[in-house]
Design a protein around this motif. Sequence first.
Motif, PDB file in Angstrom:
ATOM      1  N   ARG A 295       0.826  -1.207   0.000  1.00  0.00           N
ATOM      2  CA  ARG A 295       0.000   0.000   0.000  1.00  0.00           C
ATOM      3  C   ARG A 295       0.861   1.258   0.000  1.00  0.00           C
ATOM      4  NH1 ARG A 295      -3.700  -0.516   5.089  1.00  0.00           N
ATOM      5  NH2 ARG A 295      -4.153   1.633   4.463  1.00  0.00           N
ATOM      6  N   LEU A 296       1.979   1.199   0.725  1.00  0.00           N
ATOM      7  CA  LEU A 296       2.871   2.356   0.788  1.00  0.00           C
ATOM      8  C   LEU A 296       3.481   2.657  -0.568  1.00  0.00           C
ATOM      9  CD1 LEU A 296       4.120   4.415   2.767  1.00  0.00           C
ATOM     10  CD2 LEU A 296       6.031   2.833   3.056  1.00  0.00           C
ATOM     11  N   VAL A 302       6.378   8.832   1.817  1.00  0.00           N
ATOM     12  CA  VAL A 302       7.352   8.234   2.719  1.00  0.00           C
ATOM     13  C   VAL A 302       6.904   8.482   4.155  1.00  0.00           C
ATOM     14  CG1 VAL A 302       9.752   8.247   3.486  1.00  0.00           C
ATOM     15  CG2 VAL A 302       9.213   8.574   1.075  1.00  0.00           C
ATOM     16  N   PRO A 303       6.842   7.439   5.001  1.00  0.00           N
ATOM     17  CA  PRO A 303       6.476   7.645   6.410  1.00  0.00           C
ATOM     18  C   PRO A 303       7.670   8.119   7.222  1.00  0.00           C
ATOM     19  CG  PRO A 303       6.810   5.318   6.002  1.00  0.00           C
ATOM     20  CD  PRO A 303       7.028   6.011   4.685  1.00  0.00           C
ATOM     21  N   PHE A 328      10.823   6.232  11.662  1.00  0.00           N
ATOM     22  CA  PHE A 328      10.915   5.211  10.618  1.00  0.00           C
ATOM     23  C   PHE A 328      12.364   5.121  10.154  1.00  0.00           C
ATOM     24  CE2 PHE A 328      10.227   3.193   6.526  1.00  0.00           C
ATOM     25  CZ  PHE A 328       9.168   2.332   6.791  1.00  0.00           C
ATOM     26  N   PRO A 329      12.911   3.921   9.974  1.00  0.00           N
ATOM     27  CA  PRO A 329      14.321   3.789   9.585  1.00  0.00           C
ATOM     28  C   PRO A 329      14.613   4.476   8.259  1.00  0.00           C
ATOM     29  CG  PRO A 329      13.157   1.680   9.403  1.00  0.00           C
ATOM     30  CD  PRO A 329      12.248   2.613  10.132  1.00  0.00           C
ATOM     31  N   ASP A 330      15.666   5.303   8.243  1.00  0.00           N
ATOM     32  CA  ASP A 330      16.026   6.073   7.053  1.00  0.00           C
ATOM     33  C   ASP A 330      16.583   5.173   5.952  1.00  0.00           C
ATOM     34  OD1 ASP A 330      15.271   8.491   8.106  1.00  0.00           O
ATOM     35  OD2 ASP A 330      17.233   8.894   8.989  1.00  0.00           O
ATOM     36  N   ASP A 377       5.415  13.705   0.998  1.00  0.00           N
ATOM     37  CA  ASP A 377       5.854  13.449  -0.379  1.00  0.00           C
ATOM     38  C   ASP A 377       7.354  13.231  -0.405  1.00  0.00           C
ATOM     39  OD1 ASP A 377       3.282  13.744  -1.283  1.00  0.00           O
ATOM     40  OD2 ASP A 377       3.502  15.889  -1.684  1.00  0.00           O
ATOM     41  N   ARG A 378       7.783  12.410  -1.347  1.00  0.00           N
ATOM     42  CA  ARG A 378       9.218  12.126  -1.460  1.00  0.00           C
ATOM     43  C   ARG A 378      10.007  13.378  -1.809  1.00  0.00           C
ATOM     44  NH1 ARG A 378      10.571   6.694  -1.810  1.00  0.00           N
ATOM     45  NH2 ARG A 378       8.786   5.282  -1.923  1.00  0.00           N
TER      46      ARG A 378
END
Length: 617
Positions: A295-296, A302-303, A328-330, A377-378
């Motif tokens: 879904r992501l 990006v979370p 959230f892990p980078d 947004d990215r």
Amino acid sequence: MDCFYAQVEMILNPTLGDKPLGIQQKNIVVTCNYVAREQGVGKLSYVKDALKICPKLVLVSGEDLTKYREMSYKVTDYLLQFCPLVERLGFDENFIDVTNLVKDRQASNKTYDVKGHSYFEDKVPRMHCSCGCYERLAIGSHIASEMRAGLKESLGLTSCAGISHNKLLSKLVAGTHKPNQQTVLFPHQVDTLLLSLKSVQQIPGIGSSMSKRLAAMGIVSIQQLRTENLNSLQLEFGIQVATTIHNLSHGRDPSPVTQTGPPQSLSDEDSFIKCNSVEDARNRTREILRNLLQRLREDGRVPHTLRIAVRKFSKPKQWTRESRQCPFPDGVLQDSDSDKVIEKILDVAMNLFSKLVEISKPFHLTLISVCFTKLEDRSKKPSITTYFKKSTDGPAANQKIDILKTRSKKPSIDTYFKKPMQQHDPGKHSRTFEIKDIQKVNSFFQKTEENTMKKQKVNHSSSDNSSKISENRKLISELFSGQSISSKEQIVDNSILDLEYNSKKAILDDKEIKYVDTSKTSECPSSSKFENKDQVQHTARPTKMEDETNNSLDLESTPSDFNNDLPPNVDVSVFSQLPTSVQKELIENWKREKTKLQVKPRSKEVKKSIKEFFTTK
């Protein structure tokens, strides 16, 4: 929407349309179609109980919500074609503010009667009120009917609608006539609707916890909540909450319909009877992450936060729900291998799990939930680490390069005090001169030649350089000799002026000469640092013009003293154009640094070759 999950299944499989259908999640029938309801099956009933009531009940798994979610957004997108103010409420409900649509239709002066039902009355007499609410709500009923008909035609879904003057009342009245019908609630009918509710918990916004606290105060019905002293409610719940629930009990809801944008979070959960091992919890969390990651990627954002929640079983019919979250892990989403991405996120999730559950002791969980939140947004706020990663070909990579080039163009303040580099490129550095500029250039070469011959005795190279200056002057005269005197603009290549700089530097290269004073005649930038063949000697340039220096810099010192205060790499002509306050501050800083460093004067001895430092004695 009418029995939304069941409708979606019936659209996907039309053969289920005339059969009793139930949507099963774990051991519960979460919803069913109206054929099953007519046979006694209710929502949220256990599967075994539902099958006893209706043995022919067809059960379809509703564990995967993807198809329901997609249909839900299709409904919202369709409603947005009517007006922009559409607010989602779960998968199967939407608030719609049609005020502007009603105003547009009022302008046509057409008479509208109520379409559909009116609450508690078959026919409502036409009321001529000063605010015109009857007419507006009647027009609203026609708009609602058109929306519902459009959903049925385009998506095959039936729905109910409630029409009133705020969100609270329209939600309460929407379920009065079901399925596939609509109901209008007029202002004079509000009290009848609210007082018909069996408990305060039926008011949206008053949940289980608040209803228990109200019951402890002796408040169970809407009438009791209305008559309760506001001060006692404020002591129990605070001013804001007390005022809100008191207004809701009277049908007052000022909250606006706000347009729903993209979801702020993506979440999924798994409920079960019992989970009592870390390995089982890890496997269940992995499957949740697999669904969320898909879904992501479809969402494209990006979370920034990962949240884990669990529901702990303590004793029969008693549960506690707890959650933990972390950043959230980078960079984890940049990996194209989904399995590797899932495992990396899973390690972080299980670290949170160990903080929620004391795994060294026996535990009993009935639910695990995973949520990706704070979605952005990215392209928004890129991390600085992205500029140090290898870029690939494409627009994104070119965009990063352009950003870096733009940033690199920002000059340091030191560059304003350094000498401009002399470049010999006629095509790049040509500029426009007027006739007065020609005269100024000729005068410049003449004065430079006179001062050079008067002040210094030079060797044979000086005569050659003097001849070069004369040749430069003649060259410029010849350049403009073919041009009309009336012409106001002529093109002169800057490389001609470069010859003057080279000529002067050649004169100063003789080891017996320390300085040639051309400050009062030269208007072109030249170097203030000269290098002898036998030794290196730094001398500061005098000011551009003595009168300009006195005007631009109010210091109690002579021009020569002022020059001695400047570092050797500072262009005096540029420095003299700075404001007085800036000049003073820079000179003070330079003096302070010079005193602090205590630089010793250079020795007049000949410099040693660098090879001597590596030879063994």
